[in-house]
Design an enzyme around this catalytic site. Structure first.
Site, PDB file in Angstrom:
ATOM      1  N   HIS A 102     -16.409  11.039 -24.784  1.00 49.51           N
ATOM      2  CA  HIS A 102     -16.649  10.850 -26.221  1.00 49.51           C
ATOM      3  C   HIS A 102     -15.759  11.799 -27.042  1.00 49.51           C
ATOM      4  O   HIS A 102     -15.093  11.367 -27.992  1.00 49.51           O
ATOM      5  CB  HIS A 102     -18.131  11.107 -26.520  1.00 49.51           C
ATOM      6  CG  HIS A 102     -18.510  10.968 -27.959  1.00 49.51           C
ATOM      7  ND1 HIS A 102     -19.381  10.001 -28.420  1.00 49.51           N
ATOM      8  CD2 HIS A 102     -18.132  11.681 -29.066  1.00 49.51           C
ATOM      9  CE1 HIS A 102     -19.517  10.137 -29.733  1.00 49.51           C
ATOM     10  NE2 HIS A 102     -18.776  11.151 -30.153  1.00 49.51           N
ATOM     11  N   GLU A 103     -15.737  13.073 -26.652  1.00 51.18           N
ATOM     12  CA  GLU A 103     -14.949  14.053 -27.413  1.00 51.18           C
ATOM     13  C   GLU A 103     -13.448  13.822 -27.230  1.00 51.18           C
ATOM     14  O   GLU A 103     -12.666  13.996 -28.170  1.00 51.18           O
ATOM     15  CB  GLU A 103     -15.326  15.492 -27.021  1.00 51.18           C
ATOM     16  CG  GLU A 103     -16.795  15.866 -27.235  1.00 51.18           C
ATOM     17  CD  GLU A 103     -17.335  15.475 -28.597  1.00 51.18           C
ATOM     18  OE1 GLU A 103     -16.583  15.449 -29.588  1.00 51.18           O
ATOM     19  OE2 GLU A 103     -18.545  15.172 -28.671  1.00 51.18           O
TER      20      GLU A 103
ATOM     21  N   HIS B 142     -12.212  11.355 -29.608  1.00 49.53           N
ATOM     22  CA  HIS B 142     -11.991  11.885 -30.963  1.00 49.53           C
ATOM     23  C   HIS B 142     -10.571  12.418 -31.142  1.00 49.53           C
ATOM     24  O   HIS B 142      -9.945  12.181 -32.182  1.00 49.53           O
ATOM     25  CB  HIS B 142     -12.976  13.018 -31.277  1.00 49.53           C
ATOM     26  CG  HIS B 142     -14.291  12.543 -31.809  1.00 49.53           C
ATOM     27  ND1 HIS B 142     -14.406  11.752 -32.940  1.00 49.53           N
ATOM     28  CD2 HIS B 142     -15.557  12.750 -31.377  1.00 49.53           C
ATOM     29  CE1 HIS B 142     -15.685  11.501 -33.173  1.00 49.53           C
ATOM     30  NE2 HIS B 142     -16.411  12.088 -32.236  1.00 49.53           N
TER      31      HIS B 142
HETATM   32 NI    NI Z   1     -18.477  11.997 -31.996  1.00 49.95          NI
END
Ligand code: NI
Length: 170
Positions: A136-137, A140
């Site tokens: 998830h990170e 980003h």
């Molecule tokens: Ni996030």
């Protein structure tokens, strides 16, 4: 140089969240102070992970603390995340996309190589929630959020909230 005072919680549809972030060139006190600021924002909004673009800064840097403690805080500068294994689908949210929790398919495992705040390279392996957080990170800093990963059906189901966020961003 990161202007720490200007850092704030950044939400979709902010442009910085859609940009591929740039490498951190030097790990210095400014970067360490920025990580403190990221941690403060993560705790304030009750997250377990936080990436630099979420503070409005386009740098390849993220943090994870699965229990929200400083003791278990891991800092990943210029990371490489390599997922592996089978897929796993689970509910996921993002501090930068408030009000949307949706099923996201991720790999069950992943390997990560990164630099810590002392400038030392390290490797780690993740599975379960940790593997999910790493992916998830990493998304980003590649300019992606859960909105890029959610199914078309979920997008339709969440269209009102998406519209609300878009309107708020204008
Ligand atoms: Ni996030």
């Amino acid at each position: 140089m990161v202007d720490i005072d200007k850092c704030q919680m950044t939400r979709y549809p902010a442009e910085v969240l859609a940009q591929r972030a740039k490498p951190v060139e030097k790990i210095d006190d400014n970067i360490r102070q920025f990580v403190d600021k990221m941690f403060d924002l993560m705790i304030k909004y009750k997250g377990v992970g936080f990436a630099a673009p979420q503070a409005g800064v386009s740098l390849r840097l993220f943090i994870i603390s699965l229990d929200g403690s400083r003791e278990h805080l891991k800092v990943f500068v210029n990371p490489t995340v390599t997922p592996s294994g089978e897929f796993d689908t689970n509910e996921e949210g993002c501090l930068s996309v408030p009000g949307i929790y949706t099923k996201i398919r991720r790999y069950k495992q992943c390997a990560v190589t990164a630099t810590d705040l002392d400038g030392n390279e390290f490797k780690d392996q993740g599975e379960g929630l940790y593997a999910r957080a790493l992916q998830h990170e990493y998304d980003h800093i590649e300019g992606m959020t859960i909105l890029n990963r959610m199914s078309q059906t979920a997008r339709i189901a969440h269209r009102k909230q998406l519209k609300k966020l878009q309107e708020r961003g204008k």
